[in-house]
Design a protein around this motif. Structure first.
Motif, PDB file in Angstrom:
ATOM      1  N   ARG A  77     -40.532 -82.289  33.246  1.00  0.00           N
ATOM      2  CA  ARG A  77     -41.026 -80.927  33.386  1.00  0.00           C
ATOM      3  C   ARG A  77     -41.975 -80.846  34.563  1.00  0.00           C
ATOM      4  O   ARG A  77     -42.594 -81.842  34.949  1.00  0.00           O
ATOM      5  CB  ARG A  77     -41.708 -80.455  32.106  1.00  0.00           C
ATOM      6  CG  ARG A  77     -42.975 -81.190  31.745  1.00  0.00           C
ATOM      7  CD  ARG A  77     -43.454 -80.750  30.361  1.00  0.00           C
ATOM      8  NE  ARG A  77     -44.711 -81.408  29.983  1.00  0.00           N
ATOM      9  CZ  ARG A  77     -45.267 -81.308  28.785  1.00  0.00           C
ATOM     10  NH1 ARG A  77     -44.676 -80.569  27.838  1.00  0.00           N
ATOM     11  NH2 ARG A  77     -46.393 -81.927  28.535  1.00  0.00           N
ATOM     12  N   GLN A  78     -42.061 -79.657  35.107  1.00  0.00           N
ATOM     13  CA  GLN A  78     -42.951 -79.438  36.245  1.00  0.00           C
ATOM     14  C   GLN A  78     -43.603 -78.074  36.116  1.00  0.00           C
ATOM     15  O   GLN A  78     -42.919 -77.048  36.090  1.00  0.00           O
ATOM     16  CB  GLN A  78     -42.177 -79.542  37.556  1.00  0.00           C
ATOM     17  CG  GLN A  78     -43.049 -79.537  38.781  1.00  0.00           C
ATOM     18  CD  GLN A  78     -42.318 -79.989  40.036  1.00  0.00           C
ATOM     19  OE1 GLN A  78     -41.089 -80.009  40.086  1.00  0.00           O
ATOM     20  NE2 GLN A  78     -43.065 -80.385  41.051  1.00  0.00           N
ATOM     21  N   ALA A  79     -44.922 -78.102  36.042  1.00  0.00           N
ATOM     22  CA  ALA A  79     -45.714 -76.875  36.012  1.00  0.00           C
ATOM     23  C   ALA A  79     -46.136 -76.543  37.442  1.00  0.00           C
ATOM     24  O   ALA A  79     -46.197 -77.428  38.305  1.00  0.00           O
ATOM     25  CB  ALA A  79     -46.922 -77.065  35.115  1.00  0.00           C
ATOM     26  N   PRO A  80     -46.461 -75.285  37.715  1.00  0.00           N
ATOM     27  CA  PRO A  80     -46.858 -74.896  39.077  1.00  0.00           C
ATOM     28  C   PRO A  80     -48.035 -75.724  39.581  1.00  0.00           C
ATOM     29  O   PRO A  80     -49.031 -75.914  38.872  1.00  0.00           O
ATOM     30  CB  PRO A  80     -47.253 -73.428  38.913  1.00  0.00           C
ATOM     31  CG  PRO A  80     -46.454 -72.948  37.753  1.00  0.00           C
ATOM     32  CD  PRO A  80     -46.386 -74.122  36.818  1.00  0.00           C
ATOM     33  N   GLY A  81     -47.898 -76.268  40.770  1.00  0.00           N
ATOM     34  CA  GLY A  81     -48.967 -77.050  41.378  1.00  0.00           C
ATOM     35  C   GLY A  81     -49.099 -78.467  40.869  1.00  0.00           C
ATOM     36  O   GLY A  81     -50.020 -79.193  41.278  1.00  0.00           O
ATOM     37  N   LYS A  82     -48.201 -78.866  39.989  1.00  0.00           N
ATOM     38  CA  LYS A  82     -48.288 -80.214  39.428  1.00  0.00           C
ATOM     39  C   LYS A  82     -47.034 -81.010  39.761  1.00  0.00           C
ATOM     40  O   LYS A  82     -45.993 -80.451  40.073  1.00  0.00           O
ATOM     41  CB  LYS A  82     -48.474 -80.147  37.908  1.00  0.00           C
ATOM     42  CG  LYS A  82     -49.792 -79.537  37.476  1.00  0.00           C
ATOM     43  CD  LYS A  82     -49.985 -79.679  35.980  1.00  0.00           C
ATOM     44  CE  LYS A  82     -51.342 -79.157  35.566  1.00  0.00           C
ATOM     45  NZ  LYS A  82     -51.564 -79.313  34.096  1.00  0.00           N
ATOM     46  N   GLU A  83     -47.174 -82.323  39.672  1.00  0.00           N
ATOM     47  CA  GLU A  83     -46.034 -83.196  39.928  1.00  0.00           C
ATOM     48  C   GLU A  83     -45.097 -83.173  38.723  1.00  0.00           C
ATOM     49  O   GLU A  83     -45.523 -82.944  37.585  1.00  0.00           O
ATOM     50  CB  GLU A  83     -46.517 -84.632  40.184  1.00  0.00           C
ATOM     51  CG  GLU A  83     -45.438 -85.568  40.697  1.00  0.00           C
ATOM     52  CD  GLU A  83     -45.999 -86.905  41.142  1.00  0.00           C
ATOM     53  OE1 GLU A  83     -46.240 -87.065  42.354  1.00  0.00           O
ATOM     54  OE2 GLU A  83     -46.176 -87.782  40.280  1.00  0.00           O
ATOM     55  N   ARG A  84     -43.831 -83.441  39.009  1.00  0.00           N
ATOM     56  CA  ARG A  84     -42.854 -83.525  37.930  1.00  0.00           C
ATOM     57  C   ARG A  84     -43.214 -84.697  37.017  1.00  0.00           C
ATOM     58  O   ARG A  84     -43.446 -85.804  37.490  1.00  0.00           O
ATOM     59  CB  ARG A  84     -41.449 -83.709  38.518  1.00  0.00           C
ATOM     60  CG  ARG A  84     -40.334 -83.534  37.548  1.00  0.00           C
ATOM     61  CD  ARG A  84     -38.996 -83.412  38.262  1.00  0.00           C
ATOM     62  NE  ARG A  84     -38.955 -82.228  39.126  1.00  0.00           N
ATOM     63  CZ  ARG A  84     -37.845 -81.793  39.706  1.00  0.00           C
ATOM     64  NH1 ARG A  84     -36.694 -82.442  39.529  1.00  0.00           N
ATOM     65  NH2 ARG A  84     -37.883 -80.723  40.488  1.00  0.00           N
ATOM     66  N   GLU A  85     -43.236 -84.442  35.706  1.00  0.00           N
ATOM     67  CA  GLU A  85     -43.650 -85.477  34.778  1.00  0.00           C
ATOM     68  C   GLU A  85     -42.575 -85.760  33.736  1.00  0.00           C
ATOM     69  O   GLU A  85     -41.819 -84.874  33.327  1.00  0.00           O
ATOM     70  CB  GLU A  85     -44.963 -85.107  34.070  1.00  0.00           C
ATOM     71  CG  GLU A  85     -44.878 -83.910  33.164  1.00  0.00           C
ATOM     72  CD  GLU A  85     -46.156 -83.706  32.352  1.00  0.00           C
ATOM     73  OE1 GLU A  85     -47.072 -84.554  32.421  1.00  0.00           O
ATOM     74  OE2 GLU A  85     -46.233 -82.687  31.635  1.00  0.00           O
ATOM     75  N   PHE A  86     -42.543 -87.008  33.307  1.00  0.00           N
ATOM     76  CA  PHE A  86     -41.605 -87.463  32.303  1.00  0.00           C
ATOM     77  C   PHE A  86     -41.969 -86.868  30.947  1.00  0.00           C
ATOM     78  O   PHE A  86     -43.148 -86.822  30.572  1.00  0.00           O
ATOM     79  CB  PHE A  86     -41.654 -88.994  32.242  1.00  0.00           C
ATOM     80  CG  PHE A  86     -40.821 -89.611  31.166  1.00  0.00           C
ATOM     81  CD1 PHE A  86     -41.414 -90.061  29.992  1.00  0.00           C
ATOM     82  CD2 PHE A  86     -39.453 -89.762  31.329  1.00  0.00           C
ATOM     83  CE1 PHE A  86     -40.657 -90.655  29.000  1.00  0.00           C
ATOM     84  CE2 PHE A  86     -38.685 -90.355  30.345  1.00  0.00           C
ATOM     85  CZ  PHE A  86     -39.285 -90.805  29.177  1.00  0.00           C
ATOM     86  N   VAL A  87     -40.945 -86.446  30.219  1.00  0.00           N
ATOM     87  CA  VAL A  87     -41.144 -85.925  28.875  1.00  0.00           C
ATOM     88  C   VAL A  87     -40.524 -86.867  27.842  1.00  0.00           C
ATOM     89  O   VAL A  87     -41.185 -87.299  26.907  1.00  0.00           O
ATOM     90  CB  VAL A  87     -40.523 -84.518  28.734  1.00  0.00           C
ATOM     91  CG1 VAL A  87     -40.616 -84.026  27.295  1.00  0.00           C
ATOM     92  CG2 VAL A  87     -41.200 -83.544  29.685  1.00  0.00           C
ATOM     93  N   ALA A  88     -39.245 -87.184  28.030  1.00  0.00           N
ATOM     94  CA  ALA A  88     -38.540 -88.036  27.072  1.00  0.00           C
ATOM     95  C   ALA A  88     -37.298 -88.613  27.722  1.00  0.00           C
ATOM     96  O   ALA A  88     -36.749 -88.035  28.650  1.00  0.00           O
ATOM     97  CB  ALA A  88     -38.163 -87.246  25.821  1.00  0.00           C
ATOM     98  N   GLY A  89     -36.856 -89.767  27.203  1.00  0.00           N
ATOM     99  CA  GLY A  89     -35.638 -90.398  27.694  1.00  0.00           C
ATOM    100  C   GLY A  89     -34.877 -91.042  26.546  1.00  0.00           C
ATOM    101  O   GLY A  89     -35.455 -91.347  25.500  1.00  0.00           O
ATOM    102  N   ILE A  90     -33.579 -91.245  26.768  1.00  0.00           N
ATOM    103  CA  ILE A  90     -32.742 -91.823  25.732  1.00  0.00           C
ATOM    104  C   ILE A  90     -31.667 -92.679  26.378  1.00  0.00           C
ATOM    105  O   ILE A  90     -31.058 -92.298  27.364  1.00  0.00           O
ATOM    106  CB  ILE A  90     -32.128 -90.711  24.839  1.00  0.00           C
ATOM    107  CG1 ILE A  90     -31.386 -91.300  23.648  1.00  0.00           C
ATOM    108  CG2 ILE A  90     -31.238 -89.764  25.638  1.00  0.00           C
ATOM    109  CD1 ILE A  90     -31.051 -90.259  22.574  1.00  0.00           C
TER     110      ILE A  90
END
Length: 126
Positions: A38-51
């Motif tokens: 996910r990526q919020a405005p002004g922030k770096e793309r961040e990991f949420v979950a993986g499978i």
């Protein structure tokens, strides 16, 4: 050519739930590790979950652990992200990604994923 298409985003009140889906086409889905970022405005793309491809191994960011659940259906070439107890800080564009590397773990860095969807907006109001 691999294509990933997300769906299921929207506007929800804090405490509510949403379920995101990602359909993968173009190549063999079953061997990919799948991730949600996910990526919020002004922030770096961040990991949420993986499978992992088998579905038996999952990994979650601490911020979503216990609230989000990732799952996959290899027969349908689909990965899901069930999001419960949503918070305003979960607001972001959510991306589905595929990693075609063959290794035992799950990458949490977006740089390690090879294919990406276009993203779907999730907005959580307070």
């Amino acid at each position: 050519q691999v294509q990933l298409v997300e769906s299921g985003g929207g506007l929800v009140q804090a405490g509510g739930s949403l379920k995101l889906s990602c359909v993968v086409s173009g190549r063999t889905f079953g061997t990919y590790t799948m991730g949600w970022f996910r990526q919020a405005p002004g922030k770096e793309r961040e990991f949420v979950a993986g499978i992992k491809w088998s579905g038996g191994i999952t990994l979650y960011a601490d911020s979503v652990k216990g609230r989000f659940t990732i799952s996959r259906d290899n027969a349908e070439n689909t990965v899901h992200l069930q999001m419960n107890s949503l918070k305003p800080e979960d607001t972001a564009v959510y991306y589905c990604a595929a990693d075609d590397a063959i290794w035992a773990g799950i990458h949490s860095s977006f740089k390690m994923y090879d294919y990406w969807g276009q993203g779907t907006q999730v907005t959580v109001s307070s």
